[in-house]
Design an enzyme around this catalytic site. Sequence first.
Site, mmCIF file in Angstrom:
data_model
loop_
_atom_site.group_PDB
_atom_site.id
_atom_site.type_symbol
_atom_site.label_atom_id
_atom_site.label_comp_id
_atom_site.label_asym_id
_atom_site.label_seq_id
_atom_site.Cartn_x
_atom_site.Cartn_y
_atom_site.Cartn_z
ATOM 1 N N THR A 1 1.364 4.255 4.078
ATOM 2 C CA THR A 1 1.519 2.881 3.606
ATOM 3 C C THR A 1 2.494 2.831 2.430
ATOM 4 O O THR A 1 2.663 3.807 1.705
ATOM 5 C CB THR A 1 0.172 2.270 3.197
ATOM 6 O OG1 THR A 1 -0.350 2.963 2.053
ATOM 7 C CG2 THR A 1 -0.828 2.340 4.346
ATOM 8 N N GLY A 2 3.154 1.691 2.278
ATOM 9 C CA GLY A 2 4.112 1.544 1.193
ATOM 10 C C GLY A 2 5.212 2.585 1.258
ATOM 11 O O GLY A 2 5.553 3.203 0.248
ATOM 12 N N SER A 3 5.795 2.764 2.449
ATOM 13 C CA SER A 3 6.686 3.906 2.655
ATOM 14 C C SER A 3 8.134 3.522 2.917
ATOM 15 O O SER A 3 8.877 4.282 3.538
ATOM 16 C CB SER A 3 6.163 4.768 3.802
ATOM 17 O OG SER A 3 5.836 4.000 4.942
ATOM 18 N N THR A 4 8.564 2.357 2.446
ATOM 19 C CA THR A 4 9.962 1.985 2.627
ATOM 20 C C THR A 4 10.860 2.595 1.554
ATOM 21 O O THR A 4 12.084 2.588 1.697
ATOM 22 C CB THR A 4 10.132 0.456 2.606
ATOM 23 O OG1 THR A 4 9.656 -0.063 1.364
ATOM 24 C CG2 THR A 4 9.375 -0.191 3.758
ATOM 25 N N GLY B 1 10.774 5.348 -2.333
ATOM 26 C CA GLY B 1 10.039 6.164 -3.292
ATOM 27 C C GLY B 1 9.227 7.293 -2.695
ATOM 28 O O GLY B 1 9.618 7.925 -1.716
ATOM 29 N N ILE B 2 8.071 7.539 -3.300
ATOM 30 C CA ILE B 2 7.199 8.634 -2.871
ATOM 31 C C ILE B 2 6.761 8.440 -1.427
ATOM 32 O O ILE B 2 6.728 9.392 -0.647
ATOM 33 C CB ILE B 2 5.970 8.729 -3.799
ATOM 34 C CG1 ILE B 2 6.390 9.178 -5.204
ATOM 35 C CG2 ILE B 2 4.927 9.688 -3.233
ATOM 36 C CD1 ILE B 2 5.281 9.077 -6.242
ATOM 37 N N GLY B 3 6.431 7.211 -1.050
ATOM 38 C CA GLY B 3 5.980 6.955 0.308
ATOM 39 C C GLY B 3 7.024 7.301 1.339
ATOM 40 O O GLY B 3 6.729 7.917 2.372
ATOM 41 N N SER C 1 -2.919 8.841 -9.683
ATOM 42 C CA SER C 1 -1.878 8.910 -10.705
ATOM 43 C C SER C 1 -2.445 9.685 -11.882
ATOM 44 O O SER C 1 -3.665 9.764 -12.049
ATOM 45 C CB SER C 1 -1.487 7.497 -11.157
ATOM 46 O OG SER C 1 -0.712 7.534 -12.332
ATOM 47 N N TYR D 1 -4.070 -1.239 -14.236
ATOM 48 C CA TYR D 1 -3.522 -0.258 -13.289
ATOM 49 C C TYR D 1 -4.313 1.043 -13.350
ATOM 50 O O TYR D 1 -4.695 1.603 -12.316
ATOM 51 C CB TYR D 1 -2.050 0.003 -13.610
ATOM 52 C CG TYR D 1 -1.433 1.132 -12.819
ATOM 53 C CD1 TYR D 1 -1.098 0.969 -11.479
ATOM 54 C CD2 TYR D 1 -1.183 2.371 -13.414
ATOM 55 C CE1 TYR D 1 -0.531 2.009 -10.754
ATOM 56 C CE2 TYR D 1 -0.610 3.403 -12.706
ATOM 57 C CZ TYR D 1 -0.284 3.223 -11.371
ATOM 58 O OH TYR D 1 0.264 4.251 -10.653
#
Length: 258
Positions: free
Chosen positions: A13-16, A18-20, A136, A149
């Site tokens: 998820t969230g892989s467009t 950065g880390i993803g 994190s 956060y």
Amino acid sequence: MKIDLSNKTALVTGSTMGIGFAAAKQLAEAGANVIVNGRKDEATEKAAVAIGEKARGIAADLGTAEGCEKLLEQAGEVDILVNNAGIFVPSDFFETGDDAWEHHWQVNVMSAVRLSRALAPKMVEKGWGRIVMLGSESSFNIPQDMVHYGVTKSADVSLARGLAKRLAGTGVTVNSVLPGPTLSDGFREMISDEVKKSGRPEEEVAAEFVMAERPTSIIQRAATVEEVANLIVYTCSPQASATSGASLRVDGGIIDTL
């Protein structure tokens, strides 16, 4: 060590970016069929194309139950779930309203809860699966300018530990991975003004930020997204079969504990 994930399907998820994105790319390179996820169709498809024929994209906003359901309907069964989707918006505690708390909670925690709850049972039936929560260093080193956060990232670590216990003996492992400051797109944007103003290399400005804001860093620099992805991919591998319920740090030594 050769990690072979052939015939496995991984959802990141969230892989467009950065880390993803780095994790999705490395999982595909290890042989997995990868589902890339982002909020927008264009960005999601672009990321999938960049990874190659082993990837396909599903756009869905995981900040809502409806978005999670959309992703689940199109994804089908998966063997590996990397709950990477997350947001962070610096804000003083006394200026952070309920809406901000709720938004961070829905994206950072509830998306992982909903997807894990839906996808883990099939993993259990097959006797093999990997679930990774992106925590994190802020899970333990709560930032004073982003208490909201830090609380959500602590919850992700707790979620991984509790779910690992619930799935004990099934062949499905659950762990959290804890990055420190990382040269992701968001981090680059945060330091971009200083890079332009000073004319110094991005890595140098990033290292200066790390030592000012996280002086306990042992590597004394920001990590690359690939360095974080390395640990994620190992955690998803058959070789990591004896690791479950762990919070795995790739924080550069910031968390000052044994």
